[in-house]
Each structure stands twice: as C-alpha cells, then as structure tokens.
Design a protein around this motif. Structure first.
Motif, PDB file in Angstrom:
ATOM      1  N   UNK A 218     -44.915 -82.021 -13.252  1.00  0.00           N
ATOM      2  CA  UNK A 218     -43.547 -82.266 -12.798  1.00  0.00           C
ATOM      3  C   UNK A 218     -42.773 -80.955 -12.662  1.00  0.00           C
ATOM      4  N   UNK A 219     -42.977 -80.049 -13.632  1.00  0.00           N
ATOM      5  CA  UNK A 219     -42.305 -78.751 -13.570  1.00  0.00           C
ATOM      6  C   UNK A 219     -42.758 -77.974 -12.340  1.00  0.00           C
ATOM      7  N   UNK A 220     -44.069 -77.960 -12.104  1.00  0.00           N
ATOM      8  CA  UNK A 220     -44.621 -77.243 -10.942  1.00  0.00           C
ATOM      9  C   UNK A 220     -44.102 -77.851  -9.647  1.00  0.00           C
ATOM     10  N   UNK A 221     -44.075 -79.195  -9.590  1.00  0.00           N
ATOM     11  CA  UNK A 221     -43.578 -79.863  -8.387  1.00  0.00           C
ATOM     12  C   UNK A 221     -42.107 -79.525  -8.157  1.00  0.00           C
TER      13      UNK A 221
ATOM     14  N   UNK B 174     -44.742 -71.479 -14.969  1.00  0.00           N
ATOM     15  CA  UNK B 174     -43.899 -72.209 -15.920  1.00  0.00           C
ATOM     16  C   UNK B 174     -44.243 -71.900 -17.378  1.00  0.00           C
ATOM     17  N   UNK B 175     -43.247 -72.016 -18.229  1.00  0.00           N
ATOM     18  CA  UNK B 175     -43.434 -71.887 -19.667  1.00  0.00           C
ATOM     19  C   UNK B 175     -43.083 -73.213 -20.328  1.00  0.00           C
ATOM     20  N   UNK B 176     -44.079 -73.828 -20.976  1.00  0.00           N
ATOM     21  CA  UNK B 176     -43.843 -75.006 -21.807  1.00  0.00           C
ATOM     22  C   UNK B 176     -43.863 -74.529 -23.254  1.00  0.00           C
ATOM     23  N   UNK B 177     -42.816 -74.818 -23.985  1.00  0.00           N
ATOM     24  CA  UNK B 177     -42.671 -74.337 -25.357  1.00  0.00           C
ATOM     25  C   UNK B 177     -42.815 -75.504 -26.329  1.00  0.00           C
ATOM     26  N   UNK B 178     -43.788 -75.414 -27.239  1.00  0.00           N
ATOM     27  CA  UNK B 178     -44.000 -76.442 -28.261  1.00  0.00           C
ATOM     28  C   UNK B 178     -43.254 -76.037 -29.526  1.00  0.00           C
TER      29      UNK B 178
ATOM     30  N   UNK C 101     -35.262 -69.756 -21.712  1.00  0.00           N
ATOM     31  CA  UNK C 101     -36.226 -69.357 -20.692  1.00  0.00           C
ATOM     32  C   UNK C 101     -37.282 -70.420 -20.415  1.00  0.00           C
ATOM     33  N   UNK C 102     -37.518 -71.294 -21.384  1.00  0.00           N
ATOM     34  CA  UNK C 102     -38.582 -72.295 -21.230  1.00  0.00           C
ATOM     35  C   UNK C 102     -38.242 -73.289 -20.127  1.00  0.00           C
ATOM     36  N   UNK C 103     -39.248 -73.618 -19.301  1.00  0.00           N
ATOM     37  CA  UNK C 103     -39.051 -74.649 -18.283  1.00  0.00           C
ATOM     38  C   UNK C 103     -38.947 -76.024 -18.928  1.00  0.00           C
ATOM     39  N   UNK C 104     -39.659 -76.206 -20.031  1.00  0.00           N
ATOM     40  CA  UNK C 104     -39.590 -77.480 -20.735  1.00  0.00           C
ATOM     41  C   UNK C 104     -39.944 -77.233 -22.199  1.00  0.00           C
TER      42      UNK C 104
END
Length: 335
Positions: free
Chosen positions: A290-293, A20-24, A55-58
């Motif tokens: 949550x993203x991984x799940x 996953x990619x989390x973008x701040x 592209x970001x997952x969150x």
C-alpha cells in the motif's frame, strides 16, 4: 527496521535508496529506558525518536496502547497499524500427551501448573508461589513448574525453600527455545502472571504460544491480555496481584478436565485465525504494498520522485546488520 534508541540507520538508508521505511515499535523505548535502567542523553533520545517516527512511511506497533503513544507523539493515526506478537503453530502444536518430563519429576499423578518466560519483576512470577501455598503446599496434589531464567530466579528459589515448597516447585533455568513445547506439555494448565504495577503496552508472546498448544490458560487481566482472552471461552482472567483469586481458579479448574480441554481448543482456534507469524507477515507485506502504491500514485506530481521498485520487482532490500561506510552501500544490498 525495529526501533532502537538513538538509531537512525533505517531512516538514512531509506532516504539514500528512496525506498519506504516501515518502523516496528515494541515499546515506548525512551520511557522504558528511563524507568528501568536510567536514560543518558534524554534530549538526544527524544529528538532521535521523533525524527525517526516523522520519517517512517508507516509505524507498526504491537498494542493499542503503543498506538496511542505514537499518536500522542504526533504520528498521524493513518500511519500506525497494530500488529500484535504471535506464535509458531507448528512448533507450538496441540498437546496430544504429556511429555516425559512429568515422569522424570515424578509428577505423573499430580496437577501441574506453570509458567514459561523470563524471571523478571514485571512478570510477577512470585504470585505462583503464593498460589501454590494457598492450594495446600507440599501436602497438596498440585505442583508448580517454572521454566526460564532471569534476575528473579534465585530469589524465587530461595523463597520457595523458605515457604516449604522446595519439593513441589521445580525451576529449570534457561532452556533452548525449541525445548519449550516439551515443558509446556508437562503442564495441565499454563499461567501468564503480571505484577499489578506492570506497564500495559506489551504484547505477550508466551500467551500466544500457550494458546497455540491448546493449553488451558489463566492470565492476569492486564493490557492486551484482556483483549485476547475471552473468559470461559479461550481462557480465564484474574486480577493482577490477587493470589487468592488465582489459586481459586486453579483449584476450580483442576477437576474440570473436559472443560479445560474445550477452552484450550478454542484458544488455539483463536491463534490460528489471528495470531500466527505467517499472518503477521502477510499484514506487513500488504502494508508495504500500500505504501509503495501510494508513492507510485504521486510519482508524476510536481517535484515528486519515483519510488524504488519493490523487492518482488527486483528492487533492493537493505540489510543494516553492520555499520555501512561511505561507498560501501553496494555490498549491503541483497536481492
């Protein structure tokens, strides 16, 4: 990954490792760059921004205004979370007694108000000089302490001299972050001013650090500041750019020591409940889990790929602190 102009490294690494990619996101960078410094290759900048956001997952943003900016760009609202900036409540602990800085300045019996931060135009620090003059200037019991450096510092120093405030306004220039609490302890009241035309997407670290120290805080009624401060309970607000209202608040609060103390205590309680870096870290971890799940729940679906294991399960954490060349990915993985 922290979002940067023209940067797609996090996206490429996330795709390569199938993680996953989390973008701040701390600012609308394309708009900010265009307004403040000028933007080269605007089409490339906007295209890259949209590519990374898609592209970001969150997406993790620091304010509600930034959340609106993300959704206006097409990011699904359920992929955007607001996590404001915060403070370290251990470093910025409650004020027990004034620091020796007051003694060094010869201000032990004066009422000291001040500001800590970068001396940049959007902070509107010059209003503090106007407030100082309205409070009586050099003949008054008030003193002004300005902590920090920036492009406006020399202008502030020159203006203080022109206004006859040179002896009652002290500027420190740049200081190490670890010393900031000592300077805050030299103040009776901290101010978070902002220019009346300042953008409102920011999340004010200085405000949370003031509050973490149980400092009484007066701040401009702008953006997230208005969401954090509850007037007369966790601080006081004034209209941005209104030096008369600001000076009036400072003058009213100066003799109200117990009231200031009670409001400062409530401000620290607010920070401890919602605005610490540890609290933010827990929220980020929860979002990542949550993203991984969610990925796992679809891994047996048609054409779906199994998500890589999380860090807690021994999966990779990618470090992109330097450029990664073909064939070198293994050297950039840490457990």
């Amino acid at each position: 990954e922290r979002h940067c102009l023209f940067t797609t490294a996090g996206r490429e690494l996330a795709r390569y490792f199938n993680i996953p990619l989390l973008l701040e996101v701390n600012a609308p960078l394309v708009l900010e760059q265009k307004k403040m410094r000028g933007l080269s290759l605007p089409l490339v900048a906007r295209t890259t921004e949209r590519l990374v956001l898609e592209s970001a997952d969150h997406v993790l943003v620091v304010s509600q205004m930034l959340r609106q900016y993300m959704t206006d760009l097409g990011v699904s609202p359920d992929r955007v979370s607001v996590i404001p900036n915060a403070a370290d409540p251990d470093l910025f602990g409650p004020v027990v007694e004034h620091s020796r800085i007051r003694q060094t300045l010869g201000w032990e019996d004066r009422f000291v108000f001040g500001f800590v931060g970068s001396m940049k135009p959007w902070h509107g620090v010059d209003i503090l000089l106007d407030a100082m003059r309205l409070l009586g200037g050099a003949s008054s019991p008030f003193r002004l302490l300005l902590v920090g450096a920036g492009p406006e510092l020399e202008n502030l120093r020159a203006r203080a001299g022109e206004m006859g405030l040179g002896e009652v306004v002290h500027t420190t220039g740049a200081i190490p972050h670890q010393q900031v609490p000592d300077y805050l302890r030299a103040m009776d009241l901290a101010v978070a001013p902002y220019a009346s035309d300042a953008d409102e997407y920011f999340s004010p670290v200085k405000l949370f650090e003031y509050m973490a120290m149980a400092m009484p805080v007066v701040a401009a009624r702008l953006g997230q500041v208005s969401e954090v401060i509850e007037p007369e309970r966790t601080g006081w607000l004034y209209k941005p750019g209104d030096a008369f209202e600001l000076a009036g608040l400072i003058g009213r609060l100066a003799p109200e020591r117990e009231h200031r103390r009670a409001v400062g205590v409530a401000a620290r309680e607010r920070v401890m409940q919602e605005y610490t870096w540890r609290h933010n870290a827990r929220r980020v971890v929860a979002i990542a889990e949550d993203v991984i799940a969610g990925r796992r729940s679809h891994r047996h679906g048609p054409g779906a790929h199994m998500a890589a294991p999380s860090a807690s399960e021994g999966g990779p954490i990618v470090s992109a602190t330097r450029p990664v060349h073909e064939g070198e990915f293994g050297s950039e993985i840490v457990k």
